[in-house]
Design an enzyme around this catalytic site. Sequence first.
Site, PDB file in Angstrom:
ATOM      1  N   SER A 298       0.842  -1.199   0.000  1.00 54.02           N
ATOM      2  CA  SER A 298       0.000   0.000   0.000  1.00 54.02           C
ATOM      3  C   SER A 298       0.870   1.239   0.000  1.00 54.02           C
ATOM      4  CB  SER A 298      -0.899   0.027   1.236  1.00 54.02           C
ATOM      5  OG  SER A 298      -0.140   0.301   2.402  1.00 54.02           O
ATOM      6  N   ASP A 299       0.403   2.299  -0.682  1.00 50.00           N
ATOM      7  CA  ASP A 299       1.024   3.587  -0.419  1.00 50.00           C
ATOM      8  C   ASP A 299       0.717   3.919   1.032  1.00 50.00           C
ATOM      9  OD1 ASP A 299       2.361   5.971  -0.711  1.00 50.00           O
ATOM     10  OD2 ASP A 299       1.361   6.514  -2.578  1.00 50.00           O
ATOM     11  N   TRP A 300       1.514   4.792   1.613  1.00 48.29           N
ATOM     12  CA  TRP A 300       1.452   5.023   3.055  1.00 48.29           C
ATOM     13  C   TRP A 300       0.131   5.703   3.425  1.00 48.29           C
ATOM     14  CZ3 TRP A 300       5.119   2.379   1.511  1.00 48.29           C
ATOM     15  CH2 TRP A 300       6.147   1.915   2.329  1.00 48.29           C
ATOM     16  N   GLY A 301      -0.775   4.904   4.017  1.00 51.58           N
ATOM     17  CA  GLY A 301      -2.081   5.410   4.390  1.00 51.58           C
ATOM     18  C   GLY A 301      -3.152   5.156   3.353  1.00 51.58           C
ATOM     19  N   ALA A 302      -2.899   4.271   2.402  1.00 52.58           N
ATOM     20  CA  ALA A 302      -3.859   4.041   1.322  1.00 52.58           C
ATOM     21  C   ALA A 302      -4.907   2.984   1.658  1.00 52.58           C
ATOM     22  CB  ALA A 302      -3.122   3.630   0.047  1.00 52.58           C
TER      23      ALA A 302
END
Length: 755
Positions: free
Chosen positions: A261-265
Amino acid sequence: MRKAIFFIVALMGMTTAVAQTPVYLDQTKPINDRVEDALQRMTLREKINMTHAQSKFSSPGVPRLGIPEVWCTDGPHGIRTEVLWDEWDQAGWTNDSITAFPALTCLAATWDPEMSMLYGKSIGEEARFRNKTVLLGPGVNIYRTPLNGRNFEYMGEDPFLSSRMVVPYVKGVQSNGVATCVKHYALNNNELNRNNTNPILDERTLREIYLPAFKAAIQEGGSWTIMCSYNLYGGKWLSENDYLLNQVLKKEWGFDGVVISDWGAAHNMGVVKGGLDLEYGSWTNGLSGGAKNAYDSYYLGVPYMEAIQKGEFTTDELNDKCRRILRLIFRTGMNPNRPFGSLNSEAHVSAARTIGANGIVLLKNEAPAKKAPKLLPIDLTKTKKILVVGENAIKMMTVGGGSSSLKAQHEILPLDGIKARVGNAAEVVFERGYVGDASGEYNGVVTGQNLKDDRTAEQLIADACAAAKTADIVLFIGGLNKSDHQDAEGADREQLALPYNQNDVITALAAANKNLVVITVSGNAVEMPWVKSVPAIIQDWYLGSEAGNSLADVLMGDVNPSGKLPFTYYASLDQCGAHVEGDYPGTVNPNIHAEFFGNKVPIYDMKYNEGLFVGYRYIDAKKLQPTFPFGHGLSYTTFAYGKATIDNKEISQDGKVTVTIPVTNTGSREGKEVVQVYVQDVQSTLVRPEKELKAFQKINLKPGETKNVSFTLDKTALSYYDDTKKAWVAESGTFNVLVGASSKDIKSTVTFVLK
């Protein structure tokens, strides 16, 4: 006799010990066998631990089994400084300074896969030396609008060019036992509202424009990980998008790696079945969940384990995620043949300088007056005073711009590079010209520069013009920077025009001295209302540690410029399909909203109404004349194209056609030329762009030398995606092959028929 018995017993014990050695530790066994062996030894909690972060940039291995952690690092232009365990700020290490490589727009502008391999191998060695498992890059999102703040991290507007350039980068990095994480999959084409944009486009456009570079990185490059983006598609977050993650990526393309995941996705438990394998950054400081270990509160943490224990999920998805993560670890941290890497080596510094010089694009180079020579390269035997004007000549660019911000061991500024190259041959003086952003800090990395200047805008221009009147040549070095709303993550540009009053500075300088060279440092196109009054223009990029040396190499003619634009240089936003046909930056959908970090946020539907007509495709369709076209780039020598020939006038569906064209260096300098091949479907059932890039080759020619350049095209170069048939189709009929030096500069055309 006793010794013999003891030896036999000991030997039997050794044999037993060897037989009991876990398969996952046996490097001679196939990776999938090792994965299965390790998986069956793991507890439920150990499996859960592997699927989510334990810190800002790491996730657990299995300590009990000797399986190491996964450590990620931001890229893709250099290895990010070490940050604190739970925070973004730097950790204060003194040994994490690195070589900063040119931005990926520059790499794409080389149009040279060999440069891409050099880049990947070099940055991969630095990542390996820092003992990283995953390099979070490269980025291959398509340049849909020149306002996208993150375009400088990507490879331009054309899916074929991006595809050819990303594959060697991936292979180069992974040759070091470090995984690439190709990003941001998919449709992350703007930073404005990137967390809650829902692109709306047809399947054909998705397949033909926005997915090919990702597909090439997976199927040809063999990337071991991929990063899902923040945005939605089809109303579903990319972190839980069954269609793009499971159906297309994993099943259709055969991806056997890890979706990160992108950070916080990640937004909810839909990530379990939606295709996400490894969750990072769901609470950005690692503590907001309020638990003893907040990372256990991630969706793929304890909530996932408890849901399995309650029977809400089986372990099928969990085992698949762990298989992928184990496979990644065996390819990287547990690979005994993994090289040791190196940091800040002479080879890396040389690579940065070489790639930078090869990517610089000479946009315009004319004589400032009749019978006068062209301005570039600078002839130091006839030049006594050089005036350099512009903040970007003295501003560090390795710091800032978002997650690609770096802590470089050194950064040669343009002014310093020019001074070092000129030496005592001429006087080099500097005038500021304008004040843009005097600061220089990102997440605790500080440039240490004090660029404050209290002069008024009028006084700055007056001082620059006064100096210009006594100079033999004026070099204006401006453009964008990595501040918010320019080339930076998290926000888009607010206009196509140059910021900080630069147009007024350039106009005044052109009036004060006709020998003016404008050099734009940027990762995006900018408006050039003064283009006709300036005899020489260079597109420079964020070139990293050796920025000043790379630029000086080209200005002085030590390197003959050979870069070509990887995107269209629009005269205005009225030439960009995303702004004319589409509805950038989207409209709020009143019927849905999203939860993001505990807050309700609107969802912006963004219609990609321009469809396939991105960049030069839109320019061709509307018969427009941009400031500079896609693929454009000049040289200090000249090239003559002969007449193209074709080996077959008619081919079958499984046949191939080879096009050959002679190219001659008709000038007095050795130089490189990028020969570009575009294909035109003369008459098709579905609407197609006028032409599409399908091949290119960069060649080096000595003065007077001729080379026959050949390209072989097959069915894939002729096909379009038919979304009614869910298949790629090459329609029978007539095709033109257009060979040229840019999308607007076609030199020769040949025709053939596909049965």
